[in-house]
Design a protein around this motif. Structure first.
Motif, short mmCIF file in Angstrom:
data_model
loop_
_atom_site.label_atom_id
_atom_site.label_comp_id
_atom_site.label_asym_id
_atom_site.label_seq_id
_atom_site.Cartn_x
_atom_site.Cartn_y
_atom_site.Cartn_z
N ALA A 66 0.99 -1.00 0.19
CA ALA A 66 0.06 -0.12 -0.02
C ALA A 66 0.82 1.13 -0.23
CB ALA A 66 -0.87 -0.01 1.20
N ALA A 67 0.38 2.40 -0.09
CA ALA A 67 1.08 3.66 -0.27
C ALA A 67 0.41 4.65 0.62
CB ALA A 67 1.32 4.17 -1.64
N ILE A 68 1.03 5.87 0.95
CA ILE A 68 0.71 6.77 1.55
C ILE A 68 0.79 7.96 0.70
CG2 ILE A 68 1.34 8.87 3.43
CD1 ILE A 68 2.25 6.22 5.11
N CYS A 69 -0.29 8.65 0.46
CA CYS A 69 -0.56 9.86 -0.57
C CYS A 69 -0.22 11.39 0.32
CB CYS A 69 -2.15 9.89 -0.97
SG CYS A 69 -2.35 10.99 -2.12
N GLY A 70 0.25 12.09 -0.40
CA GLY A 70 0.86 13.45 0.08
C GLY A 70 -0.52 14.30 0.53
N PRO A 71 -1.56 14.36 -0.29
CA PRO A 71 -2.54 15.15 0.21
C PRO A 71 -3.32 14.41 1.61
CG PRO A 71 -2.72 14.98 -2.19
CD PRO A 71 -1.61 14.13 -1.54
N PHE A 99 -3.51 0.68 -3.08
CA PHE A 99 -3.24 -0.74 -2.30
C PHE A 99 -3.33 -1.55 -3.56
CE2 PHE A 99 -7.63 -0.43 -1.58
CZ PHE A 99 -8.12 -1.51 -2.10
N LEU A 100 -2.55 -2.65 -3.33
CA LEU A 100 -2.75 -4.02 -4.12
C LEU A 100 -2.59 -5.23 -3.17
CD1 LEU A 100 0.31 -4.99 -4.65
CD2 LEU A 100 0.47 -3.54 -6.37
N GLY A 101 -3.15 -6.28 -3.65
CA GLY A 101 -2.95 -7.63 -2.97
C GLY A 101 -3.87 -8.75 -3.60
N PHE A 102 -3.99 -9.82 -2.60
CA PHE A 102 -4.81 -10.95 -3.16
C PHE A 102 -6.14 -11.12 -2.71
CE2 PHE A 102 -0.14 -12.45 -3.13
CZ PHE A 102 0.06 -12.91 -4.52
N VAL A 103 -7.16 -11.56 -3.76
CA VAL A 103 -8.37 -11.64 -3.36
C VAL A 103 -8.41 -12.97 -2.40
CG1 VAL A 103 -10.61 -12.08 -4.44
CG2 VAL A 103 -8.98 -10.62 -5.58
N GLU A 104 -9.37 -12.37 -1.14
CA GLU A 104 -9.53 -13.61 -0.50
C GLU A 104 -10.95 -14.19 -0.54
OE1 GLU A 104 -9.05 -12.15 3.70
OE2 GLU A 104 -6.77 -12.64 3.63
N ALA A 129 6.28 -0.73 -8.58
CA ALA A 129 6.12 -0.10 -9.79
C ALA A 129 4.74 -0.34 -10.02
CB ALA A 129 6.93 -0.63 -10.85
N LEU A 130 4.23 -1.44 -9.97
CA LEU A 130 2.59 -1.79 -10.15
C LEU A 130 1.81 -0.98 -9.24
CD1 LEU A 130 2.89 -5.64 -10.74
CD2 LEU A 130 2.21 -3.72 -12.48
N LEU A 131 2.21 -0.74 -8.08
CA LEU A 131 1.52 -0.02 -6.89
C LEU A 131 1.07 1.46 -7.40
CD1 LEU A 131 0.03 0.14 -4.26
CD2 LEU A 131 2.12 0.59 -3.15
N LYS A 151 7.69 9.73 -1.17
CA LYS A 151 6.54 8.78 -1.10
C LYS A 151 6.88 7.42 -0.29
CE LYS A 151 2.24 7.26 -3.84
NZ LYS A 151 1.75 8.31 -2.95
N VAL A 152 5.99 7.00 0.50
CA VAL A 152 6.02 6.02 1.57
C VAL A 152 5.38 4.62 1.08
CG1 VAL A 152 5.94 5.02 4.00
CG2 VAL A 152 6.37 7.47 3.35
N LEU A 153 6.23 3.59 0.88
CA LEU A 153 5.61 2.01 0.70
C LEU A 153 5.41 1.51 1.76
CD1 LEU A 153 5.26 0.00 -1.69
CD2 LEU A 153 7.43 -0.53 -1.13
N VAL A 154 4.17 1.04 2.13
CA VAL A 154 3.68 0.31 3.30
C VAL A 154 3.66 -1.21 2.80
CG1 VAL A 154 1.81 -0.19 5.01
CG2 VAL A 154 2.20 2.12 3.90
#
Length: 349
Positions: free
Chosen positions: A30-35, A62-67, A148-150, A343-346
């Protein structure tokens, strides 16, 4: 008062699945957005905390796997790796069919009241078929490609939206006002769209070095009138055919207008803030300057951008310069609020 994290019920337990929904484990990234960081109540040194409208989960990249999926979800299934744009959409309303997914009649924003945000271990996704985009499963084992995909969830698509709004075309001169993640992705987008010359306006060398890596041919570190003079000097006094405004202040918009060539266009995607008297539309009228922009319908852009990210034609991953785990999200917000991180990657796990 500070930004923090807490344990919440499973999305499926707190709100049972409906026919059209899915549940993702975004925690691949996931990522943190500036605004968003600007709205968190961490406050600035010497200033009061800034309250949020509500105290729910947040995060919209965010990106991830479907549960799990609802009974009528057909586009994705359990185990699929997917990326989510920063707003969900049904994919079938008039606006979605026209490519303006951010105006979807049934759409919404992650982390709004009653809905999950993307910075957690699981997210309930409304209208999964119209929202989620499948990714190759093997990407999950490639940390560089995954980051990159995020960017497809927001900043890459937003930079692309700005470049399109500015009328970027092969052979054009493009100027980008702002050296944040969106501005840098606008440089990358302009290069991808065939711009011959790209002028990046920014004061932070680490960021402008990334801009050069992304395709900027020139860097202007000045601000205000000095910046206008510098761009004019680089363009034989005419200005740029296409200008991206990726900051959102009145001053940045004034600069964008002043450096736009007569007959050119501005693509604005900076979230508006701090405006006072506004801009003089008469200047734009006299010089035939067009203005397009707004909230980027990134869901509509992902299918076009995805192949170029997968094959390495474009690599937006350098916009991430800090990585934290779930429990480190407050530190990520603090770093972005204090401008010590681009920009922060989580990551989760």
């Amino acid at each position: 008062m500070t930004c923090g994290w807490r344990t919440c019920p499973s999305p499926w337990c707190s709100c049972p699945p409906t026919r059209w929904c899915g549940c993702c484990e975004p925690a691949s990234a996931a990522a943190i957005c500036g605004p968003t960081a600007a709205m968190r109540p961490v406050g600035r040194a010497g200033g009061p905390p800034r309250p949020l409208r509500h105290w729910g989960s947040i995060g919209h990249e965010f990106l991830g796997f479907v549960e799990e999926t609802g009974s009528e979800v057909t586009g994705v299934r359990r185990g699929d790796l997917v990326v989510a744009p920063f707003m969900w959409s049904d994919g079938v309303c008039d606006y979605c069919r026209e490519g303006l997914t951010t105006s979807c009649e049934h759409g919404g924003f992650w982390g709004s009241v009653g809905h999950d945000g993307g910075q957690g271990e699981a997210v309930r996704v409304p209208f999964a078929d119209g929202t989620l985009v499948g990714l190759p499963k093997e990407a999950a084992s490639d940390e560089h490609l995954l980051s990159a995909l995020l960017t497809l969830s927001d900043v890459l698509g937003t930079g692309h939206h700005a470049a399109l709004g500015a009328g970027t075309r092969p052979g054009a001169t493009v100027a980008v006002v702002g050296d944040g993640a969106v501005g840098l992705c606008a440089v990358l987008a302009a290069k991808r769209l065939g711009a011959e010359r790209i002028i990046a306006l920014g004061r932070h060398q680490v960021r402008t070095d990334i801009a050069r890596r992304f395709g900027a041919t020139d860097v202007v570190a000045e601000r205000g009138e000095a910046a206008v003079e510098a761009v004019r000097e680089l363009t034989r006094g005419q200005g740029a055919h296409a200008v991206v405004e990726a900051v959102g202040t009145e001053q940045s918009m004034r600069t964008a207008i002043e450096i736009t060539r007569d007959g050119g266009a501005i693509g604005f995607v900076g979230v508006p803030h701090g405006s006072g008297t506004g801009v003089d539309l008469g200047v734009m009228f006299d010089r035939n300057i067009a203005l397009r922009g707004g909230v980027a319908p990134v869901r509509a852009y992902i299918p076009d951008l995805l192949p170029d990210v997968l094959d390495g034609t474009i690599d937006p991953s350098p916009v991430f310069d800090m990585t934290v785990g779930i429990e480190g999200v407050p530190d990520g917000y603090k770093a972005m609020d204090e401008r010590t991180a681009l920009k922060v990657l989580v990551t989760n796990g």
